[in-house]
Design a protein around this motif. Structure first.
Motif: not given
Lengths: 227, 219
Positions: B37-58
């Motif tokens: 969480l201190r170094n969020k992946s590009a995938l996370l930021l791409q998949m949850n641009p609004v909140h930039k948080k986990t969890p994300v289910l793809i």
């Protein structure tokens, strides 16, 4: 079989108006009970929503449901005409996401920006505009968030279509401008122009007087008293 | 058609645990990706641009965000196995109400029990216990909130059990003393593999909380 549907609400609450709008969209007859939420909540309200003690509460054949988004999902599942949610699970998840975004982030940010003291206003306005920008993107050029017809997200965004403009007039500070958010601005027009929506909105002058009345004093967020 | 399911998650996240339990209950295979969480992946930021948080289910490349929405999505897509929400609309509304209650009260108040001190902490502890007691009332004599089997509210609430030890140590109070029925319920849930395999060890959580406290300078 006779159906008994009652709504405990407050005339100025966007949350209780959401419930009324959904019922009207589906042609459901209901009895409305006005609650004095600031001074004198009724024993019935406290009985039907002991956990939060707030409006709106929907009473269906004697069984109470609280929390406006929970009520909207119940209405959708119980009365099938004029659906407000898509059938596809993914599209449904997206609609729920935006409704939650409105309640968790957008509405609190807009409310805060509307009433912030001078020294906090710039930051509050910045946050509110971020939310509006996100919503503009979510609308994606559609007529309604629900597509061709009013859906769950449109209903959840009722505050933006009606209350926000009135608060802007009362405070003299503009947040939702046609220049910055053209699609969202147009949506507010489309939304309030629907006859069923228009019927379910509180009178503009009454709301304006209400907000102007409270401008000087401290004001709780809408989720506190009026939800 | 091959199904592709990826969960972007953080081991400590109660919200992520909800999704893990739901997927396990339904026996669904997925790829778990741990996020820093201190170094969020590009995938996370791409998949949850609004909140930039986990969890994300793809799911097949399409992201679903927000744990309550994810659990409902899983329940709807894989509806033939171990349903989590009841079929009756009124019972569903009650389940959604209590899930919303957990989100509004348990996480925020629980967090305050370890992040604050003095009067603020005492107020948080009191509110936290009061909220758990309300949930105990809702549970009643049922083995689970879902009745005879794990349901939506069980999945939504039980992840916080992995944090209870940390709350108790930091807040210097006993949750079991105040809410014995709820602890009994939690232990009952932990006997299910879908739950026990999805929750981290309580001591590990406490260790991490101590580390966080040091980092934030909370004594």
């Amino acid at each position: 079989m006779s159906e008994e549907v009652k709504v405990f609400g407050a005339w100025g609450s966007p949350f209780s108006r959401r419930v009324e709008l959904a019922l009207r969209l589906k042609g459901v007859q209901y009895e409305y009970i006005e609650e004095d939420i600031f001074n004198n909540k009724s024993p019935l309200l406290l009985k039907y929503n002991p956990v939060h003690k707030k409006v709106p509460v929907l009473l269906h054949n004697g069984k109470p449901i609280a929390e406006s988004l929970v009520i909207l999902e119940y209405i959708e599942e119980t009365w099938k005409s004029n659906p407000i949610l898509p059938e596809d699970p993914y599209d449904k998840a997206m609609a729920r996401f935006w409704a939650k975004f409105l309640d968790d982030k957008c509405l609190p940010a807009l409310w805060k920006a509307g009433w912030s003291p001078e020294n906090e206003r710039e930051k509050a306005v910045e946050e509110a505009c971020e939310c509006l920008k996100t919503l503009e993107g979510a609308l994606n050029g559609k007529r309604f968030f629900g597509g061709a017809t009013v859906g769950l997200v449109d209903i959840a965004a009722n505050f933006i279509a009606h209350w926000l403009g009135i608060i802007q007039e009362a405070t003299g500070h503009e947040l939702l401008s046609a220049e910055k958010f053209p699609h969202l601005f147009k949506w507010t027009d489309e939304f309030v122009s629907c006859s069923i929506v228009k019927e379910s909105l509180p009178p503009r002058d009454k709301l304006l007087a209400f907000f102007k009345d409270r401008i000087a004093g401290a004001m709780d967020a809408p989720t506190e008293a009026s939800k | 058609m091959a199904e592709e399911l990826v969960l972007l998650d953080f081991w400590l996240s109660a919200f992520g645990m909800r999704v893990r339990i739901a997927l396990a209950e339904k026996g669904i295979k997925y790829e778990y990706k741990e996020e820093d969480l201190r170094n969020k992946s590009a995938l996370l930021l791409q998949m949850n641009p609004v909140h930039k948080k986990t969890p994300v289910l793809i799911h097949n490349g399409k992201p679903v965000c927000e744990s309550l929405i994810q659990v409902q999505y899983i329940d709807e897509v894989w509806h033939h196995k171990s349903p989590l929400l009841p079929s009756d609309p009124y019972q569903r509304a009650i389940a959604r109400f209590w899930a919303d209650f957990v989100d509004k009260k348990i996480f925020e108040l629980g967090t305050k029990t370890w992040q604050t001190k003095g009067e603020e902490q005492e107020t948080a502890k009191k509110g936290f216990i009061e909220s758990l007691k309300l949930l105990e009332g809702e549970l009643g004599d049922k083995p689970y909130f879902g009745g005879e089997n794990l349901g939506y509210v069980d999945v939504v609430l039980v992840p916080f059990y992995s944090w209870f030890y940390a709350y108790e140590k930091c807040g210097n109070f006993s949750i079991e003393a105040e809410c014995p029925k709820l602890i009994a319920w939690a232990k009952r849930c932990m006997q299910m593999e879908s739950v026990s395999k999805s929750l981290p060890d309580q001591e590990k959580v406490y260790g991490f909380v101590l580390h966080l406290k040091k980092m934030y300078g909370i004594e």
